[in-house]
Design an enzyme around this catalytic site. Structure first.
Site, PDB file in Angstrom:
ATOM      1  N   GLY A  85       0.808  -1.215   0.000  1.00 28.90           N
ATOM      2  CA  GLY A  85       0.000   0.000   0.000  1.00 28.90           C
ATOM      3  C   GLY A  85       0.839   1.261   0.000  1.00 28.90           C
ATOM      4  N   ALA A  86       1.931   1.250  -0.762  1.00 30.63           N
ATOM      5  CA  ALA A  86       2.874   2.371  -0.734  1.00 30.63           C
ATOM      6  C   ALA A  86       2.365   3.618  -1.443  1.00 30.63           C
ATOM      7  CB  ALA A  86       4.216   1.941  -1.341  1.00 30.63           C
ATOM      8  N   SER A  87       1.250   3.511  -2.162  1.00 35.89           N
ATOM      9  CA  SER A  87       0.744   4.680  -2.886  1.00 35.89           C
ATOM     10  C   SER A  87      -0.123   5.579  -2.014  1.00 35.89           C
ATOM     11  CB  SER A  87      -0.066   4.247  -4.113  1.00 35.89           C
ATOM     12  OG  SER A  87      -1.220   3.525  -3.716  1.00 35.89           O
ATOM     13  N   ILE A 141      -0.180   7.149   4.242  1.00 35.18           N
ATOM     14  CA  ILE A 141       0.727   6.565   5.235  1.00 35.18           C
ATOM     15  C   ILE A 141       1.845   5.795   4.548  1.00 35.18           C
ATOM     16  CG2 ILE A 141       0.900   4.858   7.085  1.00 35.18           C
ATOM     17  CD1 ILE A 141      -1.880   5.749   8.008  1.00 35.18           C
ATOM     18  N   GLY A 142       1.521   5.093   3.460  1.00 36.77           N
ATOM     19  CA  GLY A 142       2.542   4.342   2.725  1.00 36.77           C
ATOM     20  C   GLY A 142       3.628   5.237   2.170  1.00 36.77           C
ATOM     21  N   SER A 183      -5.498  -0.097  13.322  1.00 35.39           N
ATOM     22  CA  SER A 183      -6.408   1.040  13.466  1.00 35.39           C
ATOM     23  C   SER A 183      -6.930   1.093  14.889  1.00 35.39           C
ATOM     24  CB  SER A 183      -7.599   0.910  12.509  1.00 35.39           C
ATOM     25  OG  SER A 183      -8.619   1.825  12.841  1.00 35.39           O
ATOM     26  N   TYR A 236     -14.634  -3.467   9.405  1.00 32.73           N
ATOM     27  CA  TYR A 236     -13.290  -2.883   9.485  1.00 32.73           C
ATOM     28  C   TYR A 236     -12.675  -3.127  10.870  1.00 32.73           C
ATOM     29  CZ  TYR A 236      -9.592   0.642   8.911  1.00 32.73           C
ATOM     30  OH  TYR A 236      -8.385   1.297   8.816  1.00 32.73           O
TER      31      TYR A 236
END
Length: 242
Positions: A9-11, A14-15, A137, A150
């Site tokens: 999830g680097a995009s 936080i990533g 979370s 979630y």
């Protein structure tokens, strides 16, 4: 010799912040994305130019049953640091949740992280070192009405980390999680300005977190500064839930 880190999830907000923080410390990076290739390519170019590190971009849909295997097959090497950051929120009543949504959320947040960890661990065990950090979370700790799904998958991530920490400690591998509260990312883009103001009023520090503040916590748990910390869920929430 510099470490290699894989950030899923680097995009996202936080990533990207995590990639920059680890690059500042000299880590080479494998940057995973699902759809936002342009953001990751821009990030990769920036990091290589600014910090003189190596990067490798890898695409995979971790909400699909074969996503983790696809990601692993595209890695140039196994990482020393694994940041399990891919995720998305889901708002809705339990009674309205479709089965395909349930399956996709569990795959993305629980099954794929488990499978990624399973594939990467043998290399860490051989080296007798490694660090695994999940981005959980606040709802995984406290639960949230209308975000039960979630909350469930984030709670599962916390349980995964606690179990991993005990199993992997004899091999010199640490496992921890960062548990953010409300963060200034696209995950809050559906909130109105009035909603954000009300949210900030609930938080004792009176503001949202920046992605950089979450990234700092991730780096701390990945670094030697936390060498005696494992199995912990580090809440970074401005005192919202203590």
């Amino acid at each position: 010799m510099s470490s290699w880190a894989l950030i899923t999830g680097a995009s996202g907000g936080i990533g990207q912040a995590t990639a920059k923080r680890l690059a500042q410390e000299g880590c080479h990076l494998m940057l995973h994305f699902h759809q936002n290739k342009q953001a990751v390519m821009h990030l990769s170019a920036y990091l290589e130019e600014t910090y003189q590190i190596e990067t490798h971009i890898v695409q995979a849909d971790l909400a699909q049953t074969n996503g983790a295997n696809e990601l692993i097959s595209r890695l140039p090497l196994f990482p020393d640091i694994l940041v399990l950051n891919s995720g998305k929120s889901h708002v809705g009543l339990v009674t309205d949740t479709k089965k395909e949504v349930l399956a996709g959320m569990v795959q993305l947040h629980v099954t794929s992280p488990y499978e990624l960890t399973q594939s990467i661990l043998p290399a860490m065990i051989r080296k007798k070192e490694g660090s695994i950090i999940a981005v959980s979370s606040v709802w995984g700790e406290t639960g949230a009405s209308c975000e039960v799904l979630y909350s469930m998958v984030k709670g599962a991530q916390n349980a995964l980390i606690k179990g991993l920490a005990k199993e992997l400690a004899p091999s010199g591998i640490r496992a921890n999680a960062v548990s953010p509260g409300a963060v200034q990312t696209d995950m809050l883009q559906s909130y109105s300005s009035e909603d954000i103001t009300m949210l900030e009023e609930e938080i004792p520090l009176g503001r949202l977190a920046s992605p950089d503040e979450i990234a700092d916590a991730i780096w701390f748990l990945a670094s030697k500064q936390s060498s005696y910390i494992t199995g912990q869920i580090l809440s970074v929430n401005g005192g919202w839930y203590c």
